[in-house]
Write a protein that holds these residues in place. Sequence first.
Motif, PDB file in Angstrom:
ATOM      1  N   HIS A 194      -4.438  61.085 -15.326  1.00  0.00           N
ATOM      2  CA  HIS A 194      -3.473  62.116 -14.968  1.00  0.00           C
ATOM      3  C   HIS A 194      -2.344  62.081 -15.984  1.00  0.00           C
ATOM      4  O   HIS A 194      -1.977  61.020 -16.475  1.00  0.00           O
ATOM      5  CB  HIS A 194      -2.932  61.870 -13.561  1.00  0.00           C
ATOM      6  N   ARG A 195      -1.787  63.232 -16.276  1.00  0.00           N
ATOM      7  CA  ARG A 195      -0.717  63.296 -17.259  1.00  0.00           C
ATOM      8  C   ARG A 195       0.595  63.637 -16.563  1.00  0.00           C
ATOM      9  O   ARG A 195       0.646  64.528 -15.712  1.00  0.00           O
ATOM     10  CB  ARG A 195      -1.040  64.354 -18.308  1.00  0.00           C
ATOM     11  N   ILE A 196       1.627  62.910 -16.950  1.00  0.00           N
ATOM     12  CA  ILE A 196       2.969  63.207 -16.462  1.00  0.00           C
ATOM     13  C   ILE A 196       3.904  63.246 -17.660  1.00  0.00           C
ATOM     14  O   ILE A 196       3.602  62.723 -18.729  1.00  0.00           O
ATOM     15  CB  ILE A 196       3.477  62.159 -15.439  1.00  0.00           C
ATOM     16  N   MET A 197       5.029  63.893 -17.471  1.00  0.00           N
ATOM     17  CA  MET A 197       6.070  63.903 -18.487  1.00  0.00           C
ATOM     18  C   MET A 197       7.353  63.468 -17.782  1.00  0.00           C
ATOM     19  O   MET A 197       7.630  63.924 -16.668  1.00  0.00           O
ATOM     20  CB  MET A 197       6.221  65.309 -19.065  1.00  0.00           C
ATOM     21  N   ILE A 198       8.094  62.579 -18.413  1.00  0.00           N
ATOM     22  CA  ILE A 198       9.325  62.068 -17.808  1.00  0.00           C
ATOM     23  C   ILE A 198      10.495  62.482 -18.682  1.00  0.00           C
ATOM     24  O   ILE A 198      10.535  62.171 -19.865  1.00  0.00           O
ATOM     25  CB  ILE A 198       9.280  60.532 -17.673  1.00  0.00           C
ATOM     26  N   ASP A 199      11.423  63.191 -18.090  1.00  0.00           N
ATOM     27  CA  ASP A 199      12.632  63.623 -18.779  1.00  0.00           C
ATOM     28  C   ASP A 199      13.773  62.780 -18.222  1.00  0.00           C
ATOM     29  O   ASP A 199      14.152  62.936 -17.062  1.00  0.00           O
ATOM     30  CB  ASP A 199      12.867  65.110 -18.516  1.00  0.00           C
ATOM     31  N   ALA A 200      14.267  61.840 -19.044  1.00  0.00           N
ATOM     32  CA  ALA A 200      15.304  60.917 -18.585  1.00  0.00           C
ATOM     33  C   ALA A 200      16.263  60.620 -19.733  1.00  0.00           C
ATOM     34  O   ALA A 200      15.892  60.728 -20.903  1.00  0.00           O
ATOM     35  CB  ALA A 200      14.668  59.617 -18.092  1.00  0.00           C
ATOM     36  N   PRO A 201      17.485  60.222 -19.425  1.00  0.00           N
ATOM     37  CA  PRO A 201      18.429  59.836 -20.471  1.00  0.00           C
ATOM     38  C   PRO A 201      17.920  58.620 -21.242  1.00  0.00           C
ATOM     39  O   PRO A 201      17.106  57.841 -20.735  1.00  0.00           O
ATOM     40  CB  PRO A 201      19.702  59.475 -19.701  1.00  0.00           C
TER      41      PRO A 201
END
Length: 77
Positions: free
Chosen positions: A30-37
């Motif tokens: 499964h693919r996820i994308m994490i947008d974090a500082p």
Amino acid sequence: MLRLSVENKEYLMVGDNVKIIFLGGSGNHHRIMIDAPKDVNIVRSKALKKHMKENGIECSFPSYYEEKEHPEKYRKK
């Protein structure tokens, strides 16, 4: 612990500044994308276990398992 079912392109907000976007997948991948500082550390469990093993750090990780079927109360009628 919170367990959710999500659709492609759906996302979760963790706090005010971390967004986890589900991009889909197939089979066991499964693919996820994490947008974090930049000051938020994000580490894959495989890398963490390898690092701890190489440095002789003793620690146990929680084990998770997949339920093959949902309990009766979660089944569609």
